[in-house]
Design a protein around this motif. Structure first.
Motif, PDB file in Angstrom:
ATOM      1  N   GLY A 172       0.792  -1.228   0.000  1.00  0.00           N
ATOM      2  CA  GLY A 172       0.000   0.000   0.000  1.00  0.00           C
ATOM      3  C   GLY A 172       0.820   1.272   0.000  1.00  0.00           C
ATOM      4  N   SER A 173       2.150   1.163   0.132  1.00  0.00           N
ATOM      5  CA  SER A 173       2.998   2.371   0.146  1.00  0.00           C
ATOM      6  C   SER A 173       3.841   2.420  -1.112  1.00  0.00           C
ATOM      7  CB  SER A 173       3.889   2.373   1.394  1.00  0.00           C
ATOM      8  OG  SER A 173       4.672   1.210   1.433  1.00  0.00           O
ATOM      9  N   ILE A 174       4.269   3.652  -1.452  1.00  0.00           N
ATOM     10  CA  ILE A 174       5.042   3.828  -2.677  1.00  0.00           C
ATOM     11  C   ILE A 174       6.060   4.943  -2.460  1.00  0.00           C
ATOM     12  CG2 ILE A 174       3.309   5.411  -3.630  1.00  0.00           C
ATOM     13  CD1 ILE A 174       4.037   4.260  -6.423  1.00  0.00           C
ATOM     14  N   CYS A 175       7.236   4.779  -3.081  1.00  0.00           N
ATOM     15  CA  CYS A 175       8.279   5.807  -3.001  1.00  0.00           C
ATOM     16  C   CYS A 175       8.302   6.552  -4.323  1.00  0.00           C
ATOM     17  CB  CYS A 175       9.637   5.168  -2.725  1.00  0.00           C
ATOM     18  SG  CYS A 175      11.000   6.345  -2.607  1.00  0.00           S
ATOM     19  N   LEU A 176       7.759   7.803  -4.320  1.00  0.00           N
ATOM     20  CA  LEU A 176       7.722   8.605  -5.540  1.00  0.00           C
ATOM     21  C   LEU A 176       8.596   9.831  -5.359  1.00  0.00           C
ATOM     22  CD1 LEU A 176       3.919   8.571  -6.517  1.00  0.00           C
ATOM     23  CD2 LEU A 176       5.791   7.290  -7.579  1.00  0.00           C
ATOM     24  N   ASN A 177       9.487  10.067  -6.324  1.00  0.00           N
ATOM     25  CA  ASN A 177      10.401  11.215  -6.253  1.00  0.00           C
ATOM     26  C   ASN A 177      11.132  11.241  -4.913  1.00  0.00           C
ATOM     27  OD1 ASN A 177       9.377  12.014  -8.826  1.00  0.00           O
ATOM     28  ND2 ASN A 177       7.629  12.960  -7.794  1.00  0.00           N
ATOM     29  N   ASN A 178      11.504  10.050  -4.437  1.00  0.00           N
ATOM     30  CA  ASN A 178      12.252   9.858  -3.190  1.00  0.00           C
ATOM     31  C   ASN A 178      11.490  10.307  -1.950  1.00  0.00           C
ATOM     32  OD1 ASN A 178      14.664  10.529  -5.413  1.00  0.00           O
ATOM     33  ND2 ASN A 178      15.042   8.782  -4.052  1.00  0.00           N
ATOM     34  N   VAL A 179      10.151  10.256  -2.014  1.00  0.00           N
ATOM     35  CA  VAL A 179       9.337  10.569  -0.843  1.00  0.00           C
ATOM     36  C   VAL A 179       8.347   9.422  -0.617  1.00  0.00           C
ATOM     37  CG1 VAL A 179       7.655  12.169   0.161  1.00  0.00           C
ATOM     38  CG2 VAL A 179       9.543  13.065  -1.223  1.00  0.00           C
ATOM     39  N   CYS A 180       8.239   9.007   0.660  1.00  0.00           N
ATOM     40  CA  CYS A 180       7.293   7.944   0.996  1.00  0.00           C
ATOM     41  C   CYS A 180       5.864   8.482   0.987  1.00  0.00           C
ATOM     42  CB  CYS A 180       7.594   7.390   2.392  1.00  0.00           C
ATOM     43  SG  CYS A 180       8.938   6.200   2.431  1.00  0.00           S
ATOM     44  N   MET A 181       4.963   7.774   0.327  1.00  0.00           N
ATOM     45  CA  MET A 181       3.534   8.112   0.391  1.00  0.00           C
ATOM     46  C   MET A 181       2.712   6.846   0.280  1.00  0.00           C
ATOM     47  SD  MET A 181       3.488  10.381  -3.099  1.00  0.00           S
ATOM     48  CE  MET A 181       4.885  11.404  -2.690  1.00  0.00           C
ATOM     49  N   TRP A 182       1.429   7.012   0.439  1.00  0.00           N
ATOM     50  CA  TRP A 182       0.525   5.879   0.331  1.00  0.00           C
ATOM     51  C   TRP A 182      -0.205   5.935  -1.003  1.00  0.00           C
ATOM     52  CZ3 TRP A 182      -1.639   6.761   5.937  1.00  0.00           C
ATOM     53  CH2 TRP A 182      -0.680   6.299   6.857  1.00  0.00           C
TER      54      TRP A 182
END
Ligand SMILES: *[C@@H]1O[C@H](CO)[C@@H](O)[C@H](O)[C@H]1NC(C)=O
Ligand SMILES: *[C@@H]1O[C@H](CO)[C@@H](O)[C@H](O)[C@H]1NC(C)=O
Ligand SMILES: *[C@@H]1O[C@H](CO)[C@@H](O)[C@H](O)[C@H]1NC(C)=O
Length: 349
Positions: free
Chosen positions: A131-141
């Motif tokens: 359920g989590s993803i690392c986008l542009n080196n930032v953790c988000m859901w």
């Protein structure tokens, strides 16, 4: 996306050559251009420690890490749940909360949402981890619903073919599974079904936007064959088996018949030979019986007489028989003996 999974698995495979204890520079740690593989000056079993020497790794990401012998007892441990092993593979760390800095495509470094069961990607497309993803080196859901604003990360990978390089752009977003993040409007949209118009693979639920601009079939799963193929294969196998059996049967029958004919011919020859031999023996016995008891000068008779051809009825008999050629020397000797006796008889009487 498979490429991403592949890369994350082998991110540290192509490392520098530094052995344990060699000097290295932490500032050389980087992601390789085009492939985004992690690189350091140290080899595949060490990492570049803060004191700029190559030290043994403290954790691993893979079950079977590259660079270690299979029975090696120096393989570092995997991190327990709730922790992750960074690209450097120095030491396990606690998962990072939302908003923290993470390493590229390392969704597993980010803490999952409370409703991770609802949000997690269960396909093999790698849309998120737990359920989590690392986008542009930032953790988000990955929790953004349809029509809401999303974050997108486009990455250009360099692919290599026999004819040269090509660019493969992979676009990831934090929309829920089943939606995609449109790069222009930065909003989540429903994924498109088969044959709908598309611009990129991520827009299709099949993950395959054809060059013609419509969603094609899922290449990862399109391995089903229709049932007539099974039927043809089964018929082919059975036909091959029985064809071979029948072919061998007829082949061997031909051979058996040839063999039988040969044996029959041999038996006939032997039979004829046997009869001839019996007749000769009878004739010889008859001629011996007819000799007078007193013929001690027998051995002095000249053998020249025996060469007289055509004088013997027996010889005529044999010559009429086609099978005579096969008879061995003993027969010929017997025949000569008979001729000698007969010609001698002729002379005497
Ligand atoms: C460098 O650091 C590593 C890990 O902290 C340590 O194992 C190693 O002994 C250090 N090397 C030197 C030369 O200090
Ligand atoms: C997924 O995230 C939840 C919440 O952070 C956590 O409790 C759970 O252990 C995680 N599952 C896995 C497989 O990491
Ligand atoms: C969605 O995820 C973000 C972090 O990416 C979080 O701040 C927000 O509260 C989440 N929204 C919902 C509705 O869970």
């Amino acid at each position: 996306m498979l490429l991403l999974v592949f890369l994350s698995c082998f991110a540290v495979v192509y490392a520098g050559g530094g052995n344990f204890g060699d000097s290295c520079s932490i500032s050389d740690n980087r992601l390789q251009i085009g492939t985004y593989q992690f690189y350091s000056d140290c080899n595949s079993v060490t990492y570049c420690a803060p004191n700029n020497t190559c030290a043994h790794r403290g954790c691993r990401k893979d079950d079977f890490p590259f660079g270690y012998p299979q029975d090696s007892d120096s393989i570092p441990p995997k991190c327990r749940r709730g922790q992750f092993c960074p690209d450097e593979m120095d030491v396990c760390q606690e998962v990072l909360s939302v908003g923290s800095a993470c390493q590229m495509n390392r969704d597993d470094q980010c803490e999952g949402p409370p409703n991770f069961k609802e949000l997690e990607d269960t396909t093999i497309r790698g849309l998120n981890v737990n359920g989590s993803i690392c986008l542009n080196n930032v953790c988000m859901w990955a929790n953004v619903t349809e029509g809401e604003g999303c974050v997108v990360q486009n990455t250009a990978y360099i692919g290599y073919t026999a004819s040269g390089e090509f660019i493969d752009i992979v676009s990831r977003g934090n929309c829920r599974v089943g939606l995609y993040c449109d790069a222009q409007s930065l909003k989540c949209f429903q994924e498109k079904a088969l044959d709908e118009i598309c611009d990129a693979d991520k827009e299709c639920s099949t993950w395959n936007c054809l060059a013609s601009g419509v969603c094609g079939t899922d290449l990862a799963f399109d391995h089903r064959v229709s049932s007539w193929v099974y039927a043809v294969v089964v018929i082919g196998i059975l036909g091959g088996m029985f064809g071979t059996l029948v072919g061998l049967f007829f082949l061997h029958r031909k051979q058996r018949e040839r063999e039988r004919a040969r044996r029959l011919q041999y038996w006939r020859e032997q039979n004829t030979f046997h009869q001839n031999l019996s007749q000769m023996r009878e004739a010889a016995r008859a001629s011996i019986m007819s000799l007078p008891a007193n013929n001690s000068d027998e051995s002095h008779m000249p053998m020249v007489q025996s060469t007289g051809h055509g004088s013997s009825g027996l010889r005529h008999h044999f010559e009429d028989d086609n099978n005579m050629e096969d008879y061995d020397d003993s027969i010929v000797n017997m025949q000569q003996l008979v001729e000698v006796r007969q010609s001698r008889d002729d002379g005497r009487y």
